[in-house]
Write an enzyme that holds these catalytic residues in place. Structure first.
Site, mmCIF file in Angstrom:
data_model
loop_
_atom_site.group_PDB
_atom_site.id
_atom_site.type_symbol
_atom_site.label_atom_id
_atom_site.label_comp_id
_atom_site.label_asym_id
_atom_site.label_seq_id
_atom_site.Cartn_x
_atom_site.Cartn_y
_atom_site.Cartn_z
ATOM 1 N N ASP A 291 0.841 -1.192 0.000
ATOM 2 C CA ASP A 291 0.000 0.000 0.000
ATOM 3 C C ASP A 291 0.880 1.248 0.000
ATOM 4 O O ASP A 291 1.884 1.310 0.721
ATOM 5 C CB ASP A 291 -0.912 -0.007 1.231
ATOM 6 C CG ASP A 291 -1.962 1.086 1.174
ATOM 7 O OD1 ASP A 291 -3.033 0.829 0.616
ATOM 8 O OD2 ASP A 291 -1.696 2.193 1.683
ATOM 9 N N GLU A 334 -4.797 2.492 -4.240
ATOM 10 C CA GLU A 334 -3.340 2.559 -4.131
ATOM 11 C C GLU A 334 -2.772 1.289 -3.526
ATOM 12 O O GLU A 334 -1.679 1.262 -2.982
ATOM 13 C CB GLU A 334 -2.921 3.764 -3.291
ATOM 14 C CG GLU A 334 -3.312 3.700 -1.824
ATOM 15 C CD GLU A 334 -4.686 4.274 -1.528
ATOM 16 O OE1 GLU A 334 -4.919 4.617 -0.364
ATOM 17 O OE2 GLU A 334 -5.524 4.371 -2.441
#
Length: 428
Positions: A291, A334
């Site tokens: 992430d 993301e």
């Protein structure tokens, strides 16, 4: 009547031998089929210029009615079952090979020719005549091959469920065009009468019916059925390269539009299959969930366009870090994932390598970008993708909550034992 039966027998023999070579192309190679197709080109042209038999409807050449018609049907078969890139090879090969032959004949004419002991001299005029007819015939074949493919695809919109009619109309129309084109040259070069045109046309229509019938039977009984998709005809080369573009489209459908990585749907399908393979074969499989830290602030400060560039840059770094056997996915905004066929400890090192690569990348340096990662591996307690993902996600959350910019793996219990066993097995 005998001539008609002989022509039919020639068509059956020609078709049977050629489709046998084609049927075993995976075993003996497609080159055998292509060479057999090309080697008869001289004989086709020779017979079409000098060898004719009488039928009730006119004069017919076996070279034109049987061999050429059969070759055109074989090229259509090659396109239908292989691809455009493959069918181009014999077409261009014949065209360029015959052009080369004409060039060499022009040089051969410059030789001072010695007579044989019995006084005979080679018939250079015959070679000249045959050479130009072969080039003209090959040029027509080039056009014929493109036309039959385009027509076959066009008719697919209306006759997709009627393969015999689709093939027959394609073959018959193109053979009609070819008969007109080749007879024109034959008339001026060899003085062929109009009876040759009409006789040849009737014979080619009969050949179209015969070869189309045999081709449909062969496809039905000997070739595996393939799903065909509609194809457009807006551009010749688009049509000819359809299969390459179609395969690329199929591959692209499973990919994220922004980064080009495999998307969440592929992750769910491929991931579950990979876990089951790992359990069945006792080979290691690890999952890294990665992430981008504080990604929202990048969008807020620099805009979504810059944020998209960051995601592309991270995706590129992941692709460079992963091995050829690894699969890289974008599973969220993301958030990324890597399915890696590495033991747990090695997968953690991969995570660290990615973390350092992101921090040191020139593409992301002005954002002071960092990533966090959670790592899990298939074990006795993670026997499905959901379990594997939940554990990696839990470890990602821990990495986030303890300061970010870190990789959390912490193998324990069965996971550590399984990883050690797999590592030992690999060493053995």
């Amino acid at each position: 009547m005998l001539n008609s039966f002989l022509l039919l027998a020639e068509a059956v023999v020609h078709f049977s031998v050629m489709v046998t070579l084609f049927r075993f192309r995976r075993l003996i190679g497609l080159g055998v089929f292509v060479c057999a197709l090309g080697v008869m080109h001289f004989l086709e042209t020779y017979l079409a210029s000098v060898f004719y038999v009488a039928l009730p409807f006119g004069m017919v050449s076996p070279g034109s009615a049987v061999l050429f018609s059969g070759k055109l049907v074989m090229l259509l078969l090659l396109y239908m079952k292989e691809d455009a890139a493959t069918v181009r090879q014999p077409i261009y090969g014949l065209l360029l090979g015959n052009a080369l032959m004409i060039g060499l004949v022009l040089l051969l004419r410059l030789h001072t020719i010695a007579a044989l002991p019995d006084g005979r001299l080679p018939d250079i005029g015959f070679i000249d005549q045959m050479g130009w007819l072969m080039v003209w015939g090959t040029t027509l074949l080039f056009v014929d091959a493109i036309l039959i493919i385009l027509l076959y695809e066009k008719l697919g919109r209306y006759l997709r469920k009627a393969p015999f009619a689709r093939i027959l109309i394609s073959v018959a129309c193109v053979l009609t065009f070819d008969q007109a084109g080749f007879f024109t040259a034959l008339h001026f070069v060899a003085g062929a009468p109009m009876a040759v045109f009409f006789g040849g046309w009737f014979a080619k229509m009969a050949a179209a019916v015969t070869f189309s019938t045999m081709l449909v039977a062969y496809l039905k009984w000997f070739e595996e059925r393939q799903v065909t998709a509609p194809r457009g005809l807006t551009d010749i080369f688009d049509t000819l390269t359809y299969r390459e573009r179609y395969e690329a489209l199929v591959e692209h459908v499973g990919r994220d539009g922004l980064t080009g990585l495999l998307h969440r749907g592929r992750f769910d399908a491929d991931g579950e299959a990979a876990v089951q393979t790992s359990l069945r074969t006792a080979r290691p499989l690890s999952l890294l969930i990665i992430d981008v830290d504080h990604f929202k602030s990048i969008n807020d400060r620099f805009g979504h366009a810059e944020g998209d560039k960051v995601l592309k840059a991270v995706a590129a770094l992941l692709g460079e870090a992963a091995s050829a056997e690894d699969q890289v996915f974008r599973i969220g905004g993301e958030e990324f994932a890597i399915l890696s066929s590495r033991p747990h400890s090695v997968a953690r090192l991969l995570g660290e390598s990615i973390r350092h690569a992101v921090k040191g990348s020139a593409a992301t340096s002005r954002f002071e970008l960092t990533v966090s990662a959670g790592v899990s591996s298939v074990s006795e307690t993670t026997r499905c993708l959901a379990d594997l993902f939940a554990l990696a996600d839990q470890r990602l959350y821990k990495a986030k909550s303890t300061g970010r910019d870190r990789v959390v793996g912490e193998p324990g219990g069965h996971e550590a034992d399984t990883a050690a066993a797999w590592t030992k097995s690999a060493q053995i």
